[in-house]
Design an enzyme around this catalytic site. Structure first.
Site, mmCIF file in Angstrom:
data_model
loop_
_atom_site.group_PDB
_atom_site.id
_atom_site.type_symbol
_atom_site.label_atom_id
_atom_site.label_comp_id
_atom_site.label_asym_id
_atom_site.label_seq_id
_atom_site.Cartn_x
_atom_site.Cartn_y
_atom_site.Cartn_z
ATOM 1 N N ARG A 35 3.270 8.540 -11.019
ATOM 2 C CA ARG A 35 3.680 8.148 -12.363
ATOM 3 C C ARG A 35 2.717 7.103 -12.907
ATOM 4 O O ARG A 35 1.885 6.553 -12.195
ATOM 5 C CB ARG A 35 5.103 7.573 -12.355
ATOM 6 C CG ARG A 35 5.258 6.323 -11.501
ATOM 7 C CD ARG A 35 6.691 5.843 -11.480
ATOM 8 N NE ARG A 35 6.838 4.637 -10.676
ATOM 9 C CZ ARG A 35 7.984 4.000 -10.483
ATOM 10 N NH1 ARG A 35 9.089 4.463 -11.060
ATOM 11 N NH2 ARG A 35 8.034 2.921 -9.740
ATOM 12 N N GLY A 36 2.853 6.822 -14.204
ATOM 13 C CA GLY A 36 2.105 5.747 -14.833
ATOM 14 C C GLY A 36 0.602 5.849 -14.676
ATOM 15 O O GLY A 36 0.012 6.933 -14.809
ATOM 16 N N ARG A 54 6.558 7.656 -3.069
ATOM 17 C CA ARG A 54 7.750 7.308 -2.287
ATOM 18 C C ARG A 54 8.972 8.072 -2.768
ATOM 19 O O ARG A 54 9.945 8.213 -2.028
ATOM 20 C CB ARG A 54 8.008 5.802 -2.356
ATOM 21 C CG ARG A 54 6.971 4.987 -1.615
ATOM 22 C CD ARG A 54 7.401 3.557 -1.430
ATOM 23 N NE ARG A 54 7.640 2.879 -2.711
ATOM 24 C CZ ARG A 54 8.160 1.662 -2.807
ATOM 25 N NH1 ARG A 54 8.504 0.990 -1.735
ATOM 26 N NH2 ARG A 54 8.329 1.108 -4.005
ATOM 27 N N ASP A 78 4.581 5.027 2.202
ATOM 28 C CA ASP A 78 4.805 3.643 1.819
ATOM 29 C C ASP A 78 3.626 2.853 2.372
ATOM 30 O O ASP A 78 3.440 2.783 3.591
ATOM 31 C CB ASP A 78 6.119 3.157 2.420
ATOM 32 C CG ASP A 78 6.458 1.719 2.044
ATOM 33 O OD1 ASP A 78 5.553 0.981 1.596
ATOM 34 O OD2 ASP A 78 7.628 1.326 2.199
ATOM 35 N N GLY A 135 1.565 -0.423 -6.221
ATOM 36 C CA GLY A 135 1.849 -1.838 -6.383
ATOM 37 C C GLY A 135 3.244 -2.081 -6.925
ATOM 38 O O GLY A 135 3.877 -1.183 -7.486
ATOM 39 N N TYR A 182 2.235 -11.827 -7.792
ATOM 40 C CA TYR A 182 1.499 -10.679 -8.319
ATOM 41 C C TYR A 182 0.053 -11.053 -8.640
ATOM 42 O O TYR A 182 -0.884 -10.334 -8.267
ATOM 43 C CB TYR A 182 2.209 -10.168 -9.576
ATOM 44 C CG TYR A 182 1.603 -8.935 -10.201
ATOM 45 C CD1 TYR A 182 1.791 -7.684 -9.626
ATOM 46 C CD2 TYR A 182 0.855 -9.018 -11.372
ATOM 47 C CE1 TYR A 182 1.254 -6.542 -10.200
ATOM 48 C CE2 TYR A 182 0.315 -7.882 -11.954
ATOM 49 C CZ TYR A 182 0.514 -6.646 -11.361
ATOM 50 O OH TYR A 182 -0.036 -5.519 -11.932
ATOM 51 N N LYS A 202 -3.419 -9.525 -6.902
ATOM 52 C CA LYS A 202 -4.456 -8.841 -7.670
ATOM 53 C C LYS A 202 -5.785 -9.594 -7.620
ATOM 54 O O LYS A 202 -6.860 -8.983 -7.610
ATOM 55 C CB LYS A 202 -3.990 -8.649 -9.115
ATOM 56 C CG LYS A 202 -2.780 -7.730 -9.264
ATOM 57 C CD LYS A 202 -3.061 -6.330 -8.724
ATOM 58 C CE LYS A 202 -1.920 -5.367 -9.020
ATOM 59 N NZ LYS A 202 -2.197 -3.991 -8.537
#
Length: 235
Positions: A14-15, A36, A49, A78, A141, A145
């Site tokens: 997705r995304g 997942r 995972d 992520g 986060y 990154k």
């Protein structure tokens, strides 16, 4: 003409991950995605995972068996777990680091030996503009990154002589499941501050990744490519 390679995109169901996978497939590559939940249609999906070394090993083994050695790795999987720093537990900090940074390490570590033997490889880490600028409530986060940049640049120095490039793409505000949860006025404020006054799309990010994965980008390594509408002006 692009030489077809086997590409593995983590979190590719997705995304941004799905857009990257579809773009690489359109460029002629054999594409596998880890997921997942449900696997996307028309793409080779493998459940994985990235916080599990065993599942990473199993995923690579399956892809190598069915599609061939991974020549292109896009480490996209992520999570976020936003919390004010004063309230951030070790669990919240560690889980994000383990998924976003250590998970990328696990996948790269598994991919590199075959790339070294082939004397060709492309590794792209999906970072974030937040990893360059920081953001309140996202210390975990942002740290994960930012860590990808150091990982990518160190790996780029080690492997460049063997035809492997390692880069980081740093998206800004992109229309994904993560950002759709923001309140509308917050989204409008972010867009208003951008030199390019719109929300980015997963396809914007996919275009940059697909270019970095191409033969033509062989002289680009250790770079951080912002896809943020000018939000960070290169960090």
């Amino acid at each position: 003409m692009t030489q077809p390679r086997t590409a593995l995109v983590t979190g590719g169901n997705r995304g941004i991950g799905l857009a990257v996978a579809e773009s690489l497939a359109a460029a002629g590559h054999r594409v596998a995605v880890t997921h997942r939940d449900d696997a996307p249609e028309k793409l080779y999906g493998v459940r994985c995972d990235v916080t599990s070394p065993e599942e990473v090993e199993e995923a690579f083994t399956a892809v190598e068996r069915d599609l061939g050695p991974v020549g292109i790795l896009v480490a996209n999987a992520g999570i976020t777990w936003d919390t004010p720093f004063a309230l951030m537990t070790e669990e919240r900090f560690g889980r994000v680091i383990d998924t976003n940074l250590v998970g990328a390490y696990r996948c790269a570590r598994r991919a590199v030996p075959a790339m070294l033997r082939a004397r060709w490889g492309r590794i792209v880490f999906i970072g974030s503009e937040v990893g360059l600028s920081g953001n309140a409530g996202q210390a975990n986060y942002a740290a994960s990154k930012a860590g990808l940049v150091g990982l990518a640049r160190s790996l780029a120095r080690e492997t460049g002589r063997r035809g492997i490039t390692v880069n980081t793409v740093a998206p800004g505000f992109v229309d994904t499941d993560m950002t759709r949860g923001l309140r509308e006025h917050h989204r409008e404020e972010i867009v208003a501050r951008n030199p390019v006054p719109r929300i980015g799309t997963p396809a914007d990010v996919a275009s940059a990744v697909t270019w970095l994965a191409d033969e033509s980008a062989g002289y680009v390594t250790g770079a951080v490519i912002p896809v943020d509408g000018g939000m960070g002006m290169g960090g």
